[in-house]
Design a protein around this motif. Structure first.
Motif, PDB file in Angstrom:
ATOM      1  N   ASP A   1       0.818  -1.218   0.000  1.00 26.92           N
ATOM      2  CA  ASP A   1       0.000   0.000   0.000  1.00 26.92           C
ATOM      3  C   ASP A   1       0.850   1.267   0.000  1.00 26.92           C
ATOM      4  O   ASP A   1       0.340   2.361   0.234  1.00 26.92           O
ATOM      5  CB  ASP A   1      -0.934   0.006   1.210  1.00 26.92           C
ATOM      6  CG  ASP A   1      -0.177  -0.039   2.539  1.00 26.92           C
ATOM      7  OD1 ASP A   1       1.051  -0.324   2.523  1.00 26.92           O
ATOM      8  OD2 ASP A   1      -0.798   0.209   3.588  1.00 26.92           O
TER       9      ASP A   1
ATOM     10  N   PRO B   1       2.688   3.889  -2.137  1.00 22.68           N
ATOM     11  CA  PRO B   1       2.814   4.311  -3.540  1.00 22.68           C
ATOM     12  C   PRO B   1       4.254   4.611  -3.948  1.00 22.68           C
ATOM     13  O   PRO B   1       4.614   4.449  -5.120  1.00 22.68           O
ATOM     14  CB  PRO B   1       1.943   5.567  -3.610  1.00 22.68           C
ATOM     15  CG  PRO B   1       1.838   6.068  -2.211  1.00 22.68           C
ATOM     16  CD  PRO B   1       1.892   4.838  -1.342  1.00 22.68           C
TER      17      PRO B   1
ATOM     18  N   HIS C   1       5.867   1.502  -5.320  1.00 20.51           N
ATOM     19  CA  HIS C   1       5.382   1.181  -6.665  1.00 20.51           C
ATOM     20  C   HIS C   1       6.076   2.065  -7.702  1.00 20.51           C
ATOM     21  O   HIS C   1       6.411   1.603  -8.804  1.00 20.51           O
ATOM     22  CB  HIS C   1       3.869   1.344  -6.734  1.00 20.51           C
ATOM     23  CG  HIS C   1       3.104   0.240  -6.076  1.00 20.51           C
ATOM     24  ND1 HIS C   1       2.785  -0.933  -6.716  1.00 20.51           N
ATOM     25  CD2 HIS C   1       2.623   0.116  -4.812  1.00 20.51           C
ATOM     26  CE1 HIS C   1       2.128  -1.725  -5.887  1.00 20.51           C
ATOM     27  NE2 HIS C   1       2.002  -1.118  -4.731  1.00 20.51           N
ATOM     28  N   CYS C   2       6.312   3.328  -7.348  1.00 17.45           N
ATOM     29  CA  CYS C   2       7.016   4.228  -8.271  1.00 17.45           C
ATOM     30  C   CYS C   2       8.462   3.793  -8.474  1.00 17.45           C
ATOM     31  O   CYS C   2       8.979   3.821  -9.601  1.00 17.45           O
ATOM     32  CB  CYS C   2       6.978   5.670  -7.738  1.00 17.45           C
ATOM     33  SG  CYS C   2       5.342   6.416  -7.769  1.00 17.45           S
TER      34      CYS C   2
ATOM     35  N   TYR D   1       3.093   2.484 -11.922  1.00 17.10           N
ATOM     36  CA  TYR D   1       2.741   3.862 -11.593  1.00 17.10           C
ATOM     37  C   TYR D   1       1.229   4.037 -11.442  1.00 17.10           C
ATOM     38  O   TYR D   1       0.756   4.778 -10.564  1.00 17.10           O
ATOM     39  CB  TYR D   1       3.289   4.824 -12.649  1.00 17.10           C
ATOM     40  CG  TYR D   1       4.636   5.387 -12.283  1.00 17.10           C
ATOM     41  CD1 TYR D   1       4.739   6.454 -11.403  1.00 17.10           C
ATOM     42  CD2 TYR D   1       5.810   4.845 -12.796  1.00 17.10           C
ATOM     43  CE1 TYR D   1       5.973   6.966 -11.049  1.00 17.10           C
ATOM     44  CE2 TYR D   1       7.045   5.351 -12.448  1.00 17.10           C
ATOM     45  CZ  TYR D   1       7.125   6.420 -11.581  1.00 17.10           C
ATOM     46  OH  TYR D   1       8.345   6.930 -11.208  1.00 17.10           O
TER      47      TYR D   1
ATOM     48  N   ARG E   1      -0.788   1.819 -10.433  1.00 15.57           N
ATOM     49  CA  ARG E   1      -1.138   1.225  -9.133  1.00 15.57           C
ATOM     50  C   ARG E   1      -0.865   2.231  -8.009  1.00 15.57           C
ATOM     51  O   ARG E   1      -1.665   2.356  -7.073  1.00 15.57           O
ATOM     52  CB  ARG E   1      -0.335  -0.062  -8.915  1.00 15.57           C
ATOM     53  CG  ARG E   1      -0.529  -0.717  -7.562  1.00 15.57           C
ATOM     54  CD  ARG E   1      -1.978  -1.044  -7.274  1.00 15.57           C
ATOM     55  NE  ARG E   1      -2.156  -1.571  -5.923  1.00 15.57           N
ATOM     56  CZ  ARG E   1      -3.242  -1.367  -5.170  1.00 15.57           C
ATOM     57  NH1 ARG E   1      -4.267  -0.656  -5.648  1.00 15.57           N
ATOM     58  NH2 ARG E   1      -3.314  -1.874  -3.961  1.00 15.57           N
ATOM     59  N   ALA E   2       0.234   2.978  -8.125  1.00 13.44           N
ATOM     60  CA  ALA E   2       0.523   4.027  -7.137  1.00 13.44           C
ATOM     61  C   ALA E   2      -0.592   5.064  -7.132  1.00 13.44           C
ATOM     62  O   ALA E   2      -1.017   5.541  -6.072  1.00 13.44           O
ATOM     63  CB  ALA E   2       1.864   4.682  -7.455  1.00 13.44           C
TER      64      ALA E   2
ATOM     65  N   ILE F   1      -3.586   3.842  -5.268  1.00 12.78           N
ATOM     66  CA  ILE F   1      -3.381   3.886  -3.813  1.00 12.78           C
ATOM     67  C   ILE F   1      -3.518   5.313  -3.289  1.00 12.78           C
ATOM     68  O   ILE F   1      -4.035   5.555  -2.198  1.00 12.78           O
ATOM     69  CB  ILE F   1      -1.991   3.319  -3.457  1.00 12.78           C
ATOM     70  CG1 ILE F   1      -1.896   1.845  -3.839  1.00 12.78           C
ATOM     71  CG2 ILE F   1      -1.686   3.495  -1.967  1.00 12.78           C
ATOM     72  CD1 ILE F   1      -0.477   1.298  -3.832  1.00 12.78           C
ATOM     73  N   ASP F   2      -3.067   6.275  -4.107  1.00 14.98           N
ATOM     74  CA  ASP F   2      -3.019   7.679  -3.689  1.00 14.98           C
ATOM     75  C   ASP F   2      -3.756   8.544  -4.719  1.00 14.98           C
ATOM     76  O   ASP F   2      -3.146   9.340  -5.432  1.00 14.98           O
ATOM     77  CB  ASP F   2      -1.548   8.106  -3.570  1.00 14.98           C
ATOM     78  CG  ASP F   2      -1.353   9.500  -3.028  1.00 14.98           C
ATOM     79  OD1 ASP F   2      -2.291  10.019  -2.390  1.00 14.98           O
ATOM     80  OD2 ASP F   2      -0.272  10.085  -3.258  1.00 14.98           O
TER      81      ASP F   2
ATOM     82  N   TYR G   1       1.598  11.209 -10.441  1.00 11.58           N
ATOM     83  CA  TYR G   1       2.088   9.944 -10.982  1.00 11.58           C
ATOM     84  C   TYR G   1       2.098   9.957 -12.509  1.00 11.58           C
ATOM     85  O   TYR G   1       3.020   9.432 -13.137  1.00 11.58           O
ATOM     86  CB  TYR G   1       1.260   8.790 -10.425  1.00 11.58           C
ATOM     87  CG  TYR G   1       1.337   8.734  -8.920  1.00 11.58           C
ATOM     88  CD1 TYR G   1       2.539   8.458  -8.276  1.00 11.58           C
ATOM     89  CD2 TYR G   1       0.229   9.029  -8.126  1.00 11.58           C
ATOM     90  CE1 TYR G   1       2.633   8.451  -6.889  1.00 11.58           C
ATOM     91  CE2 TYR G   1       0.312   9.022  -6.740  1.00 11.58           C
ATOM     92  CZ  TYR G   1       1.516   8.741  -6.128  1.00 11.58           C
ATOM     93  OH  TYR G   1       1.611   8.751  -4.762  1.00 11.58           O
TER      94      TYR G   1
END
Length: 301
Positions: free
Chosen positions: A138, A140, A143-144, A163, A165-166, A169-170, A177
């Motif tokens: 969870d 971000p 993920h980045c 990205y 997915r990030a 999450i955010d 992103y």
């Protein structure tokens, strides 16, 4: 300890050779005293004897890695030195040792992933950042980082998925992103992809002039100069206080792409807003010179 205080004063005075003599004596007498080891390492480093500094820091690092609680003082210094010296193979080596000792430490995994990227070992960086994502799915930021490594490994579609997915999450920072993704593509010369992502970025947050400028830069890369100009006009209109800086930036981007005639117009526009800015004048002169307009260059002086 009187000798230690004296050595500390000598270091503050820049008398490294004298301080090192005292510190070596103290170290021989008290080899387990880690504060002395650290002072010796700093003294050698500041005196320009980096190899000796590294040798003492590596002694400290071996001790740090044997503990359940990883303090990381020597590790941090070695990371800094190896990055400074661009010795990325050694950087990977010490980061690997640290991760072997503390396999669930996200900070150490992050450092190892970055070390692999600096060493040009993108697939191994992907593995490390994927592990980070597994530890904190969870987060971000992780993920980045994974996305950056995947892009460096040539896996642009997977990078974009990381990205996105990030962004899931955010969601409040979704434009951020998209912007970071577009930057990856733009820096690699994939301007159409960068344009696509910047368009999505602006749709998510149309209030940031920087996004318009970056879209303008990408359009210059695509040879679509008039469309680029429209984006910079928008940015300048939206943030009038920085309009001169925006047109100067546009001029520099055009000049780098050898659109010097268009660059001249951009620099003139910047100077109309800030007539006495020496940087804008210099940039205008360079574009005049590139066009062979030496009379115009001389008229600026």
């Amino acid at each position: 300890m009187e000798k230690l205080d004296t050595a500390d004063q000598l270091l503050k005075q820049g008398k490294y050779s004298e301080a090192i003599v005292l510190l070596e004596e103290i170290y021989q007498a008290y080899p387990e005293e880690e504060s002395v080891l650290l002072m010796l390492a700093w003294a050698y480093h500041d005196s320009g004897t980096t190899a000796k500094a590294i040798a003492y820091l590596e002694i400290l690092l071996k001790r740090e890695l044997q503990r359940k609680i990883f303090t990381g003082f020597a590790f941090d210094e070695l990371v800094r030195i190896y990055k400074q010296e661009k010795n990325f193979n050694k950087l990977v080596e010490i980061c690997t040792s640290a991760v072997d000792a503390q396999p669930a430490d996200t900070g150490l995994l992050h450092e190892l992933g970055n070390a692999y990227l600096l060493a040009g070992r993108a697939p191994e960086a992907c593995d490390i950042f994927e592990k980070l994502v597994g530890l904190e799915n969870d987060n971000p930021v992780f993920h980045c980082l994974w996305g950056d490594a995947l892009f460096a490994a040539g896996l642009s579609s997977d990078s974009e998925a990381a990205y996105l997915r990030a962004a899931e999450i955010d969601p409040e920072q979704v434009d951020h992103y998209y912007f970071k993704m577009s930057d990856l593509f733009a820096n690699s010369g994939s301007y159409e992809e960068a344009k696509r992502l910047l368009t999505a970025c602006i749709a998510a947050n149309p209030t940031k002039p920087l996004y318009r400028c970056c879209l303008g830069d990408v359009l210059v890369g695509l040879g679509r100069v008039s469309e680029a100009h429209a984006q910079y006009e928008y940015a300048a209109h939206y943030d009038n206080s920085s309009a001169g800086a925006y047109f100067n930036r546009f001029g520099n981007m055009l000049a780098r792409a050898n659109y010097h005639s268009e660059a001249v117009e951009a620099f003139r526009r910047a100077l109309k807003i800030e007539p006495d800015n020496p940087f804008y004048l210099r940039h205008l002169a360079l574009s005049y010179k590139a066009l062979g307009l030496m009379d115009d260059v001389n008229n600026l002086q």
